[in-house]
Design an enzyme around this catalytic site. Structure first.
Site, PDB file in Angstrom:
ATOM      1  N   ASP A  27     100.836  37.981 -24.271  1.00 15.05           N
ATOM      2  CA  ASP A  27     101.616  37.644 -23.084  1.00 15.05           C
ATOM      3  C   ASP A  27     103.070  38.077 -23.274  1.00 15.05           C
ATOM      4  O   ASP A  27     103.526  38.299 -24.401  1.00 15.05           O
ATOM      5  CB  ASP A  27     101.530  36.125 -22.862  1.00 15.05           C
ATOM      6  CG  ASP A  27     102.393  35.672 -21.713  1.00 15.05           C
ATOM      7  OD1 ASP A  27     102.203  36.159 -20.588  1.00 15.05           O
ATOM      8  OD2 ASP A  27     103.285  34.823 -21.943  1.00 15.05           O
ATOM      9  N   ASP A  30     106.254  36.923 -20.702  1.00 11.22           N
ATOM     10  CA  ASP A  30     107.211  35.865 -20.360  1.00 11.22           C
ATOM     11  C   ASP A  30     106.919  34.591 -21.147  1.00 11.22           C
ATOM     12  O   ASP A  30     105.845  34.003 -21.012  1.00 11.22           O
ATOM     13  CB  ASP A  30     107.145  35.547 -18.859  1.00 11.22           C
ATOM     14  CG  ASP A  30     107.594  36.704 -17.999  1.00 11.22           C
ATOM     15  OD1 ASP A  30     108.318  37.570 -18.511  1.00 11.22           O
ATOM     16  OD2 ASP A  30     107.231  36.735 -16.810  1.00 11.22           O
TER      17      ASP A  30
END
Length: 256
Positions: free
Chosen positions: A12, A14
């Site tokens: 991932d 953010d």
């Protein structure tokens, strides 16, 4: 932290590689470890606003994280891959340049009338008019497709509204549930596995958000590593029956 050597990583962005405009200091070291060990990885993000090229530039220039465009798979790309297999190519977009470009690249025509599909992602320029066009089109029979469910994005200010918040507005006004594409849905995960060229048992999903990253792994038979640098806190985990495979404070706590 573990002696389980995964053959690949889905990572991932953010809250995991950076937090809004703030760097996460352990992120560059983690990616360099993967490169050094020649372990393949894909940056897997629900953020639909940017192209893979823009994401890679941002990672390198702003956060010192080594990245190339072909290492990035966004919810925009997954959504475009999904829409191109549907009947009709006239699409109204609530979203930004990254989503529009991805749809155009697979042959969609971006329109505001005679709409076959309404596609909704994060849109920082959201207006009432966009919501009105989307809502009326869906009520008139257009399909309703959403890039992702994230209600919030972690940034340097706190938890700001994400695409899921915008989707909820249109869902409420139409009383139609959208088809979600991004994490934790199976569509983006199957596509990411094809991109990295590995089986689900061979990869680890790394992220900061239980509701998207970790559930993406749990729901799709992929081991998960929750890093506590973003959305989900250790206390939050008490409310979930299904736990991440691993939980760490920072990426420095994980050995590749």
């Amino acid at each position: 932290m573990t002696d389980h050597k995964y053959k690949g990583y889905l990572i991932d962005l953010d809250g995991t590689m950076y937090k809004g405009k703030e760097p996460i200091e352990q992120a560059p070291r983690f990616i360099r470890q993967l490169k050094k060990s020649q372990t393949p990885y894909v940056f897997l993000t629900n953020n639909s606003t940017s192209s893979p090229e823009e994401v890679a530039v941002k990672l390198k220039a702003q956060f010192n994280v080594p990245a190339e465009a072909d290492e990035v798979y966004t919810s925009s790309l997954a959504t475009a891959d999904y829409v191109k297999n549907l009947e009709g190519n006239r699409v109204f977009v609530v979203g930004e340049r990254g989503l529009i470009e991805a749809l155009e690249q697979v042959g969609c025509e971006i329109v505001e009338e005679d709409i076959d599909h309404v596609v909704v992602g994060l849109d920082t320029g959201l207006t009432y008019e966009k919501c009105m066009i989307a809502s009326l089109a869906i009520q008139n029979g257009a399909s309703f497709i959403a890039t992702n469910k994230d209600t919030n994005l972690p940034n340097e200010l706190g938890l700001v509204p994400g695409a899921g918040s915008l989707v909820a507005l249109i869902e409420k006004s139409t009383r139609v549930e959208p088809t979600f594409i991004g994490k934790p849905e199976s569509y983006i995960m199957e596509s990411a596995l094809k991109k990295i060229g590995l089986n689900r048992e061979e990869v680890l999903m790394v992220g900061d958000n239980y509701e998207t990253d970790i559930l993406a792994g749990i729901n799709n038979g992929i081991d998960t590593l929750l890093v506590l640098t973003g959305f989900t806190s250790k206390d939050d985990l008490d409310q979930f029956a299904d736990q991440p495979t691993f939980v760490i404070d920072t990426l420095d706590d994980w050995s590749v």
